[in-house]
Design a protein around this motif. Structure first.
Motif, short mmCIF file in Angstrom:
data_model
loop_
_atom_site.label_atom_id
_atom_site.label_comp_id
_atom_site.label_asym_id
_atom_site.label_seq_id
_atom_site.Cartn_x
_atom_site.Cartn_y
_atom_site.Cartn_z
N UNK A 1 17.05 -12.19 22.44
CA UNK A 1 18.19 -11.51 21.82
C UNK A 1 18.85 -12.46 20.83
N UNK A 2 19.06 -11.98 19.63
CA UNK A 2 19.76 -12.76 18.61
C UNK A 2 21.21 -12.27 18.63
N UNK A 3 22.08 -13.05 19.22
CA UNK A 3 23.47 -12.63 19.38
C UNK A 3 24.33 -12.98 18.18
N UNK A 4 23.89 -13.92 17.38
CA UNK A 4 24.63 -14.34 16.21
C UNK A 4 24.20 -13.51 15.00
N UNK A 5 25.15 -12.81 14.41
CA UNK A 5 24.86 -12.01 13.22
C UNK A 5 24.44 -12.91 12.06
N UNK A 6 25.05 -14.07 11.95
CA UNK A 6 24.70 -15.00 10.87
C UNK A 6 23.26 -15.50 11.01
N UNK A 7 22.87 -15.85 12.22
CA UNK A 7 21.49 -16.30 12.45
C UNK A 7 20.52 -15.16 12.19
N UNK A 8 20.87 -13.96 12.58
CA UNK A 8 20.02 -12.80 12.33
C UNK A 8 19.82 -12.60 10.83
N UNK A 9 20.89 -12.77 10.06
CA UNK A 9 20.79 -12.62 8.61
C UNK A 9 19.90 -13.71 8.01
N UNK B 1 31.03 -26.99 5.55
CA UNK B 1 29.91 -26.41 6.28
C UNK B 1 30.35 -25.31 7.24
N UNK B 2 29.47 -24.35 7.45
CA UNK B 2 29.70 -23.27 8.40
C UNK B 2 29.26 -23.79 9.78
N UNK B 3 30.23 -24.29 10.55
CA UNK B 3 29.91 -24.94 11.83
C UNK B 3 29.29 -23.98 12.84
N UNK B 4 29.70 -22.71 12.79
CA UNK B 4 29.12 -21.73 13.73
C UNK B 4 27.64 -21.53 13.42
N UNK B 5 27.31 -21.38 12.15
CA UNK B 5 25.91 -21.19 11.76
C UNK B 5 25.10 -22.44 12.06
N UNK B 6 25.65 -23.60 11.81
CA UNK B 6 24.97 -24.86 12.11
C UNK B 6 24.63 -24.93 13.59
N UNK B 7 25.59 -24.58 14.43
CA UNK B 7 25.38 -24.59 15.87
C UNK B 7 24.29 -23.60 16.28
N UNK B 8 24.31 -22.40 15.71
CA UNK B 8 23.30 -21.39 16.04
C UNK B 8 21.91 -21.83 15.60
N UNK B 9 21.80 -22.43 14.41
CA UNK B 9 20.50 -22.89 13.93
C UNK B 9 20.00 -24.03 14.82
N UNK B 10 20.89 -24.93 15.22
CA UNK B 10 20.48 -26.03 16.11
C UNK B 10 19.97 -25.51 17.44
#
Length: 125
Positions: free
Chosen positions: A13-21, A67-76
């Motif tokens: 499940x991809x819960x982060x909309x940013x990661x999904x994008x 930097x977008x810290x939420x996206x960085x965290x999701x990518x990590x």
């Protein structure tokens, strides 16, 4: 699990909309992805093919002035999962690459989703 309780496949499940994008951007033009479902899901092979681009995107995000810290965290987190789940795959590919070889069970790693593969046989038109 199937109706008899046997393992069928792994869905993430991809819960982060940013990661999904980001994943949709990486795999633009590939048909049949489940990233548009609600909730978006993908398989481990899709993440395997996303690894290089996710690493590049992580580097890009961290080098930004804000930097977008939420996206960085999701990518990590995604990269950690990829390296954890495909640890033996990466090791086997590296070992086989030194010998310019591939095994049938790793053949899928050579062709990204949406790649058209064909073979010409000399006895068939």
């Amino acid at each position: 699990m199937d109706s008899k309780g046997r393992y069928q496949k792994t869905e993430i499940d991809i819960r982060s909309q940013e990661l999904c994008e980001v994943l949709m951007e990486i795999h633009r033009g590939v048909e049949g992805l489940d990233l548009l479902r609600s909730p978006p899901v993908c398989d481990l092979k899709l993440l395997f093919f996303s690894c290089k681009e996710l690493e590049e995107r992580l580097e890009l995000e961290t080098s930004k002035g804000t930097p977008n810290t939420a996206l960085i965290s999701e990518i990590e987190v995604a990269l950690h999962l990829i390296h954890e789940e495909h640890e033996t795959t990466f090791a086997n590919l590296q070992s086989l690459a030194r010998h310019e070889s591939i095994t049938f069970d790793l053949l899928w790693t050579l062709f990204r989703h949406g790649t058209l593969v064909f073979n010409r046989h000399e006895f068939i038109e």
